[in-house]
Design a protein around this motif. Structure first.
Motif, PDB file in Angstrom:
ATOM      1  N   PHE A 224      57.244  17.842  29.332  1.00  0.00           N
ATOM      2  CA  PHE A 224      58.018  19.040  29.130  1.00  0.00           C
ATOM      3  C   PHE A 224      59.310  18.843  28.498  1.00  0.00           C
ATOM      4  N   SER A 225      59.822  17.475  28.346  1.00  0.00           N
ATOM      5  CA  SER A 225      61.271  17.435  27.835  1.00  0.00           C
ATOM      6  C   SER A 225      61.413  17.739  26.341  1.00  0.00           C
ATOM      7  N   GLY A 226      60.447  17.466  25.194  1.00  0.00           N
ATOM      8  CA  GLY A 226      60.500  17.802  23.973  1.00  0.00           C
ATOM      9  C   GLY A 226      60.165  19.173  23.471  1.00  0.00           C
ATOM     10  N   THR A 227      59.474  19.876  24.423  1.00  0.00           N
ATOM     11  CA  THR A 227      58.913  21.264  24.288  1.00  0.00           C
ATOM     12  C   THR A 227      60.418  22.156  24.762  1.00  0.00           C
ATOM     13  N   LEU A 228      60.922  21.543  25.885  1.00  0.00           N
ATOM     14  CA  LEU A 228      61.914  22.497  26.240  1.00  0.00           C
ATOM     15  C   LEU A 228      63.115  22.407  25.527  1.00  0.00           C
ATOM     16  N   ALA A 229      63.347  21.242  24.872  1.00  0.00           N
ATOM     17  CA  ALA A 229      64.534  21.106  23.972  1.00  0.00           C
ATOM     18  C   ALA A 229      64.357  21.652  22.475  1.00  0.00           C
ATOM     19  N   ARG A 230      63.137  21.713  22.055  1.00  0.00           N
ATOM     20  CA  ARG A 230      63.074  22.243  20.610  1.00  0.00           C
ATOM     21  C   ARG A 230      63.568  23.644  20.379  1.00  0.00           C
ATOM     22  N   PRO A 231      63.298  24.696  21.162  1.00  0.00           N
ATOM     23  CA  PRO A 231      64.049  25.890  20.918  1.00  0.00           C
ATOM     24  C   PRO A 231      65.490  25.799  20.914  1.00  0.00           C
ATOM     25  N   LEU A 232      66.125  24.856  21.729  1.00  0.00           N
ATOM     26  CA  LEU A 232      67.677  24.826  21.772  1.00  0.00           C
ATOM     27  C   LEU A 232      68.040  24.229  20.490  1.00  0.00           C
ATOM     28  N   LEU A 233      67.391  23.171  20.009  1.00  0.00           N
ATOM     29  CA  LEU A 233      67.654  22.640  18.471  1.00  0.00           C
ATOM     30  C   LEU A 233      67.632  23.511  17.654  1.00  0.00           C
ATOM     31  N   ASP A 234      66.536  24.497  17.695  1.00  0.00           N
ATOM     32  CA  ASP A 234      66.334  25.576  16.405  1.00  0.00           C
ATOM     33  C   ASP A 234      67.524  26.397  16.485  1.00  0.00           C
ATOM     34  N   SER A 235      67.902  26.682  17.846  1.00  0.00           N
ATOM     35  CA  SER A 235      69.045  27.857  17.857  1.00  0.00           C
ATOM     36  C   SER A 235      70.487  27.183  17.568  1.00  0.00           C
ATOM     37  N   GLY A 236      70.668  26.110  17.407  1.00  0.00           N
ATOM     38  CA  GLY A 236      71.884  25.488  16.855  1.00  0.00           C
ATOM     39  C   GLY A 236      72.589  24.415  17.696  1.00  0.00           C
TER      40      GLY A 236
ATOM     41  N   ALA B 202      73.580  31.268  22.302  1.00  0.00           N
ATOM     42  CA  ALA B 202      72.603  32.303  22.079  1.00  0.00           C
ATOM     43  C   ALA B 202      71.192  32.026  22.904  1.00  0.00           C
ATOM     44  N   SER B 203      70.436  32.873  22.862  1.00  0.00           N
ATOM     45  CA  SER B 203      69.213  32.978  23.773  1.00  0.00           C
ATOM     46  C   SER B 203      68.084  32.038  23.014  1.00  0.00           C
ATOM     47  N   VAL B 204      66.954  31.596  23.652  1.00  0.00           N
ATOM     48  CA  VAL B 204      66.133  30.534  22.754  1.00  0.00           C
ATOM     49  C   VAL B 204      64.848  31.152  22.843  1.00  0.00           C
ATOM     50  N   HIS B 205      63.667  31.011  22.065  1.00  0.00           N
ATOM     51  CA  HIS B 205      62.674  31.811  22.136  1.00  0.00           C
ATOM     52  C   HIS B 205      61.409  30.362  22.304  1.00  0.00           C
ATOM     53  N   PHE B 206      60.409  30.977  23.172  1.00  0.00           N
ATOM     54  CA  PHE B 206      59.327  30.306  23.392  1.00  0.00           C
ATOM     55  C   PHE B 206      57.989  31.150  23.117  1.00  0.00           C
ATOM     56  N   ARG B 207      57.801  31.016  21.920  1.00  0.00           N
ATOM     57  CA  ARG B 207      56.722  31.884  21.290  1.00  0.00           C
ATOM     58  C   ARG B 207      57.211  33.433  21.480  1.00  0.00           C
ATOM     59  N   ASP B 208      56.659  34.196  22.445  1.00  0.00           N
ATOM     60  CA  ASP B 208      56.994  35.515  22.647  1.00  0.00           C
ATOM     61  C   ASP B 208      57.977  35.689  23.686  1.00  0.00           C
ATOM     62  N   LEU B 209      58.237  34.832  24.198  1.00  0.00           N
ATOM     63  CA  LEU B 209      59.216  34.875  25.573  1.00  0.00           C
ATOM     64  C   LEU B 209      60.559  34.426  24.925  1.00  0.00           C
ATOM     65  N   THR B 210      61.599  35.094  25.419  1.00  0.00           N
ATOM     66  CA  THR B 210      63.129  34.990  25.147  1.00  0.00           C
ATOM     67  C   THR B 210      63.769  34.760  26.378  1.00  0.00           C
TER      68      THR B 210
ATOM     69  N   LEU C 122      49.519   9.892  30.315  1.00  0.00           N
ATOM     70  CA  LEU C 122      49.075  11.376  30.288  1.00  0.00           C
ATOM     71  C   LEU C 122      50.285  12.241  29.903  1.00  0.00           C
ATOM     72  N   GLU C 123      51.580  11.534  29.677  1.00  0.00           N
ATOM     73  CA  GLU C 123      52.624  12.178  29.241  1.00  0.00           C
ATOM     74  C   GLU C 123      52.468  12.837  27.701  1.00  0.00           C
ATOM     75  N   VAL C 124      51.895  11.803  26.778  1.00  0.00           N
ATOM     76  CA  VAL C 124      51.460  12.469  25.351  1.00  0.00           C
ATOM     77  C   VAL C 124      50.493  13.547  25.789  1.00  0.00           C
ATOM     78  N   VAL C 125      49.516  13.755  26.404  1.00  0.00           N
ATOM     79  CA  VAL C 125      48.697  14.540  26.371  1.00  0.00           C
ATOM     80  C   VAL C 125      49.396  15.708  26.921  1.00  0.00           C
ATOM     81  N   ALA C 126      50.280  15.672  28.068  1.00  0.00           N
ATOM     82  CA  ALA C 126      50.835  16.818  28.682  1.00  0.00           C
ATOM     83  C   ALA C 126      51.799  17.529  27.603  1.00  0.00           C
TER      84      ALA C 126
ATOM     85  N   VAL D 239      51.124  25.447  24.082  1.00  0.00           N
ATOM     86  CA  VAL D 239      51.205  26.663  24.754  1.00  0.00           C
ATOM     87  C   VAL D 239      52.478  27.532  24.585  1.00  0.00           C
ATOM     88  N   LEU D 240      53.625  26.574  24.521  1.00  0.00           N
ATOM     89  CA  LEU D 240      54.773  27.418  24.736  1.00  0.00           C
ATOM     90  C   LEU D 240      55.498  27.537  23.275  1.00  0.00           C
ATOM     91  N   LEU D 241      55.163  26.699  22.228  1.00  0.00           N
ATOM     92  CA  LEU D 241      55.718  26.571  20.891  1.00  0.00           C
ATOM     93  C   LEU D 241      54.852  26.833  19.791  1.00  0.00           C
TER      94      LEU D 241
END
Length: 316
Positions: free
Chosen positions: A17-29, A208-216, A256-260, A267-269
Motif C-alpha cells: 500500500f505504501s506507494g499508492t498511498l503516497a502518490r496523491p500526496l506527491l501529486d498535491s505538492g 491540500a486534500s488529496v484524490h484517489f480516483r473519485d475519492l477526496t 506478494l507485495e509487488v502483486v498487492a 484500484v485506487l489510482l
C-alpha cells in the motif's frame, strides 16, 4: 505454519500500500523526503514501546551494534524509501516497485564478486529471467511506455538500497529484530530531518486534500495510513512471520507485495498496466523465485553470547 503464513501475507499486502498511498500526496505538492520523514516518524513512534520491551533495559545492545543500526537506518530505511518515493513521483507505482524488487539479483552479483559465492545454474537462469522481465516492464521492445529517466534512476537507486537491506537483514546480531527495526526507523527519521534542516533535501508539504480516483480525503489520512499500516504494521507482522516460517519461506511470501501494489494502484489510482508490463512483472517474480530456489539454504548460525554484540559484516 498457518499462523506464520498469515503474518507474512499481511506484511506483504500492507507494504504494497505504501506507494499508492503516497502518490496523491506527491501529486498535491509534498516532496518525497517529506513523505518519507513523516512515514518513518509515525512508524518509529508506533514501534517505540515494542522496541523498549524487546531491549528489556539492556541499552548496551544498541551501542554494541551501532554500526549495524547506523547502516540500517541510513541506507535500508532513509535512502531506500527516499529513492522509492522519488521514483514514484515520476513513474507508476507498480513499475517503480518491480524495479526495486530486482534487488535479489543485485545481491547475487555482490556475493559472487565480493565473496566468491558463484551462483548455481538455476540461480543464473533466474537472474536472466528477471532481467528480461524488467525489459518488458519498461516496455523497451514496443516503445509504448513513456517513462521518466529520472524516475528510472531513482528506482535503480532504491533497488540498490533494497539490496543493502537484504544483506544487512542477514547479519547475525545480538540486537532483537524489532529493536533493529524500531531503532533503524528512528535513526532514519532523524537523518532525514537533519538533512532537511540543513537544506540537503527538500521538505515541502501542503494541507491540500488529496484524490484517489473519485475519492477526496484530507491530507493526514494517507499519511497516517502509510505510517501505521504500510510501515509499522508491516514491520511487526513481517517479524512475526519470519520467526514462524523462517527467513527463506517468508521471503517468498514477501514477493506478494509487488502483486498487492499492482492491484492497489489499479484500484485506487487507476494505473492500469499494459499487457507486456504485466507479463514482464510475472517474469521478474519468476526470476526472483528461481534465484532464491537455486541458492543453497544458509546454515543456521546462533549468535555468540558476546557482550559486545555482533559487528557489521556485509556477508549474507
Amino acid at each position: 505454519m498457518r499462523s506464520g503464513l498469515l503474518w507474512s501475507v499481511l506484511a506483504a499486502v500492507t507494504f504494497g500500500f505504501s506507494g499508492t498511498l503516497a502518490r496523491p500526496l506527491l501529486d498535491s505538492g509534498w516532496s518525497p523526503a517529506a513523505v518519507v520523514l513523516v512515514r518513518v516518524s509515525i512508524a518509529s513512534a508506533v514501534l517505540l514501546v515494542p522496541t523498549v520491551r524487546a531491549l528489556r533495559g539492556n541499552w548496551n545492545l544498541l551501542r554494541a551494534n551501532a554500526r549495524l543500526v547506523t547502516a540500517y537506518g541510513a541506507i535500508a530505511v532513509a535512502f531506500t524509501q527516499f529513492g522509492y518515493y522519488s521514483a514514484v513521483a515520476h513513474m507508476d507505482v507498480a513499475i517503480a516497485l518491480l524495479v526495486e524488487y530486482a534487488a535479489p539479483v543485485l545481491v547475487l552479483g555482490w556475493l559472487w564478486l565480493r565473496h566468491g559465492q558463484r551462483p548455481s545454474l538455476l540461480t543464473a537462469a533466474g537472474a536472466a529471467v528477471a532481467v528480461l522481465g524488467l525489459l518488458f516492464v519498461i516496455d523497451v521492445f514496443s516503445g509504448g511506455a513513456h517513462l521518466s529517466t529520472v524516475g528510472m534512476l531513482w528506482a535503480l537507486a532504491a533497488m540498490g538500497g533494497c539490496g543493502v537491506y537484504f544483506v544487512l537483514s542477514a547479519q547475525h546480531s545480538t540486537l532483537p529484530p524489532v529493536a533493529l527495526a524500531g531503532s533503524g526507523l528512528l535513526l532514519g527519521a532523524l537523518l532525514l530531518g537533519g538533512a532537511g534542516a540543513a537544506g540537503l533535501v527538500e521538505l515541502r508539504a501542503t494541507t491540500a486534500s488529496v484524490h484517489f480516483r473519485d475519492l477526496t480525503v484530507p491530507f493526514w489520512l494517507p499519511l497516517l495510513l502509510v505510517g501505521v499500516v504500510a510501515t509499522a504494521v508491516s514491520y511487526l507482522s513481517g517479524i512475526n512471520g519470519s520467526r514462524l516460517l523462517g527467513s527463506r519461506l517468508a521471503s517468498f511470501v514477501a514477493l506478494l507485495e509487488v502483486v498487492a501494489a499492482l492491484v492497489v494502484a489499479w484500484v485506487l489510482l487507476g494505473q492500469q498496466p499494459h499487457l507486456t508490463q504485466v507479463l514482464g512483472g510475472v517474469a521478474v517474480l519468476a526470476g526472483v523465485v528461481l534465484v532464491k530456489l537455486g541458492e543453497p539454504a544458509p546454515p543456521v548460525v546462533l549468535p555468540e553470547p558476546d557482550e559486545r554484540g555482533a559487528g557489521l559484516d556485509l556477508v549474507a
